[in-house]
Write an enzyme that holds these catalytic residues in place. Sequence first.
Site, PDB file in Angstrom:
ATOM      1  N   GLU A   1       0.853  -1.196   0.000  1.00 18.98           N
ATOM      2  CA  GLU A   1       0.000   0.000   0.000  1.00 18.98           C
ATOM      3  C   GLU A   1       0.879   1.233   0.000  1.00 18.98           C
ATOM      4  OE1 GLU A   1      -3.400   0.762  -0.276  1.00 18.98           O
ATOM      5  OE2 GLU A   1      -2.474   2.754  -0.315  1.00 18.98           O
TER       6      GLU A   1
ATOM      7  N   GLY B   1      -7.622   1.927   1.326  1.00 26.80           N
ATOM      8  CA  GLY B   1      -7.842   2.515   0.002  1.00 26.80           C
ATOM      9  C   GLY B   1      -8.825   3.670   0.000  1.00 26.80           C
TER      10      GLY B   1
ATOM     11  N   CYS C   1     -12.053   3.739  -0.627  1.00 27.23           N
ATOM     12  CA  CYS C   1     -13.339   3.459   0.010  1.00 27.23           C
ATOM     13  C   CYS C   1     -13.320   3.924   1.444  1.00 27.23           C
ATOM     14  CB  CYS C   1     -13.617   1.953  -0.045  1.00 27.23           C
ATOM     15  SG  CYS C   1     -14.765   1.374   1.204  1.00 27.23           S
TER      16      CYS C   1
ATOM     17  N   LYS D   1     -20.129   8.745   4.304  1.00 28.23           N
ATOM     18  CA  LYS D   1     -21.292   8.337   5.097  1.00 28.23           C
ATOM     19  C   LYS D   1     -21.332   9.074   6.420  1.00 28.23           C
ATOM     20  CE  LYS D   1     -22.089   6.963   1.961  1.00 28.23           C
ATOM     21  NZ  LYS D   1     -21.401   6.799   0.679  1.00 28.23           N
TER      22      LYS D   1
ATOM     23  N   ASP E   1     -11.914  -1.911  -9.228  1.00 23.06           N
ATOM     24  CA  ASP E   1     -12.075  -0.822 -10.191  1.00 23.06           C
ATOM     25  C   ASP E   1     -11.054  -0.905 -11.327  1.00 23.06           C
ATOM     26  OD1 ASP E   1     -14.005   0.030  -8.478  1.00 23.06           O
ATOM     27  OD2 ASP E   1     -13.093   1.982  -8.023  1.00 23.06           O
TER      28      ASP E   1
ATOM     29  N   HIS F   1     -43.299  -6.559  12.436  1.00 26.53           N
ATOM     30  CA  HIS F   1     -44.055  -5.313  12.425  1.00 26.53           C
ATOM     31  C   HIS F   1     -43.749  -4.542  13.690  1.00 26.53           C
ATOM     32  CE1 HIS F   1     -47.296  -2.537  11.545  1.00 26.53           C
ATOM     33  NE2 HIS F   1     -47.672  -2.653  12.805  1.00 26.53           N
TER      34      HIS F   1
END
Lengths: 462, 430
Positions: free
Chosen positions: A33, A39, A41, A50, A308, A441
């Site tokens: 790295e 990375g 993300c 987020k 990617d 529910h």
Amino acid sequence: MEPYDLVVIGSGPGGYVAAIRGAQLGMKVAIVEEDRLGGVCLNWGCIPTKAILNSAEQFDAIRSGHVPGIHVEGLEPDYGAVIDASRKAADRLNKGVGSLMKKNKIDVVMGRGRVAAVGKVAVTSGKESHELTTRNILLATGSTELILPGVDVDGERVLTSREALESRRVPGTLIVVGAGAVGLEFAYSYSAYGSSVTVIEMAEQALPGFDAEVAKALTQSFKKRGIKILTKTAFRKLAHADEGVAVTVETSKGEETLEADQILFGVGRRALTADLGLETVGVALDGGFVKTGPDFRTSVDGIWAIGDVRGGPLLAHKASEEGVAAVEFMQNERTTSLAYGLIPACIYCQPQVASVGMHEAQARDAGYDVCVGKVPYLASGKAVGTGHTEGFVKLISESKYGEILGCQIIGANATELIAEVGTAMALESTVHEIAEASHAHPTLSELIKDAALAALGRSINF
Amino acid sequence: MTIAVSMPRMGESVVEGTVERWLVSEGDRVEKDQILCEVTTDKVDAEVPAPESGVVARILVAEGTTVKVGEELIQLDPQGEPAAAAASSPSTAAVATAGSASREAAPAEVPAARGEAAEPRVSPLARRIAEDQGVDLGGVAGTGPGGRVTRADVIAAAAAPPRPAAAPVAAAVGAAPAPGTLGEFLYQMKIPKAPLREGDKEIPFSAIRRRVAEHMVVSKIVSPHVGTVAELDLQRLVALRNKHKQSFAAANGFGLTFLPFIIAATVRGLKRFPRMNATVGDQVIIERAGIHVGVAVETERGLVVPVIRNAANLSLVGLAQAIEDLARRARDRQLSADDMQGGTFTVSNPGRQGNLYGFAVINQPQVGILRMGEIRKRPVVVERDGEDTIAIRPMMHLALSYDHRIIDGVTGNSFLYAVAKELEAAEFEL
């Protein structure tokens, strides 16, 4: 140093997951790295955005009075604190990846990795350089922001997502180029913190490639929030004007100029293939991406590529799946490629958008006798109770067997809800099984069940 | 000492039969008259009963095998002891899972056998496609996680040529339909099959049920059915029957029903309208010389249609005796293939209660069928001394289904009207 079974170049969600899978399969693994473990993300993409979006949502909810019983006098945005929190989240996960590497006895080699020869990876860190010997090389270098020609990204007036994630400033006016995931998420966050945002998109709809009904609903929702989305509008050129920028765009009516304090480009990404030593061993490229077969082999034996850098949907979870699959292929633990039709795509603005499989038009084009089970959030007790009545679920199935072909959700928690449908599809469930399954529910997940019932013509709540 | 049971005689023209399905296994205890196997021929379906109680010593003929009349099928040992487990011959092993006898003995095991042992793990979608396309999941190799049978596996199996499986067994567990069966026919028609759900009861078709089912489907497709109904005032007929009821029963030993009158009237109608006593050939209409009337009789085993031969030559009493004879032999399973053949027209009397009227399915290759409704007293307008008045009359609806390929409305209506008038006039010699 004894040779490795696998050297992974790049520690993003594809690379680090592949490294762990390799270790699980008994391989001796190193991961190279250059920047930070995790990375884009984890450091400059999914995770920090987020964190920002979460603050934006909370701020938006309180400011707009959407949460009954909370009334705040003198509510002040502190966007700098939002950026700080997002960096903290990224740091925490970055350390988390480090400990995962340690736990799995994976050697982390910091530095720039290059393919020196088949079975050789050269790692350069500053002036120092050394070589790793390995049976397999996995290219997982990922992608970076695409910068249009003639655009000078200065981090002040002109940004990409990378710069925006460190910018503590909320511009008064902002032009976002591209109504895809990146563009819409930043448009939403900045708008929540008070920017006046205009999004320009070349295609006929926001969210190109997504379900048209979803795109329309999102455009309307954004409009209500004061975010303009201009479709069929192409970016032409950029100039500085006063303190901000003057953007020339082309619409069907001709060219016009928009002005704003800042411009943010979310126009796509390009694969990181340069300076990787690919040409020295002859790894073939295809349209800027590393060319691979369905088993993730490149044109050179012993060199594999995932994520990617090999193209396809540029999604972290897709890279992770590919990382696992590639390593399993290496170890002859696998014979079939990934089910790409089952990879969900999510956008985390409000309302959230999530999609898996085919949308309605795609299913019709594919020749299916399509059945659409569509249920609005208004039909959900939970949605009404919590004030999240915006949005709908569209469950796309085939009429004869009830095969689930896809699902699109726009609305609160859409990105969490989509997993149920993805799992059902992976299990080859039909709408009958979802309709049969009891859903607690009150939860928003009842919407999925209702959509399945709607597909069968027996919706209960709508 | 064992008793051999042979392929029975099923009529003059029947020389061989096929053992369709064994209902017993070697080692089973059987009672006298218990059905041992189902036999099919090109003319008739039959069941072979046990002549004596005993234990099945040996099954000599495998399912699907055709043997000559008189050849031995099975050996029974009247003094034998039932075996704990069935013997290992493939046909009997198959019967153990598919036969109705074993199902009744252990119904709880049936779902387990379907879900777990007999089948691999199957995805819900794969199961639906397999059910629809009639793919036997037992024969599909799964390529999904853990050997799960996936959609792709079933589609590949459906595209592959069908395996030469033991047809009756396969049919019983809802698998690939055998060629020439109703299952195959429905498959060709792409009619979706109803999936079996928990708690559902699966009753395998008997040979007779299968024959009836196929015949009904074929008839409905071959013949464009048209229905027409007449309303009959049976006052005179009821009076005539009542008048002769006791003397008839005393003379013949059985009761006088309305059916012989209906058949007698039908015969008169068929004489006047030979187009109704016909069949459709290849681009030709064949008007039959003889009038042979089939009488649909429902028995315990199912629907059978024995034929009254040369019904035009029989008096009313003769018709009544013929009907009685056929009905008795149907109940006693004494009907032969010859009894069922050669009908040119059919009358159906499905019972009185709750049956105002209904349209029967034409019995191929005939072109018409009459179906009796219930006889019930109703207020009707009648003319008395030139004046309309309301009277209470025993009324019946008589429904005619006819084949519109060769019979048009006027012919069909005229025939039905003629039969109705004959019955209302009630001029029969007793």
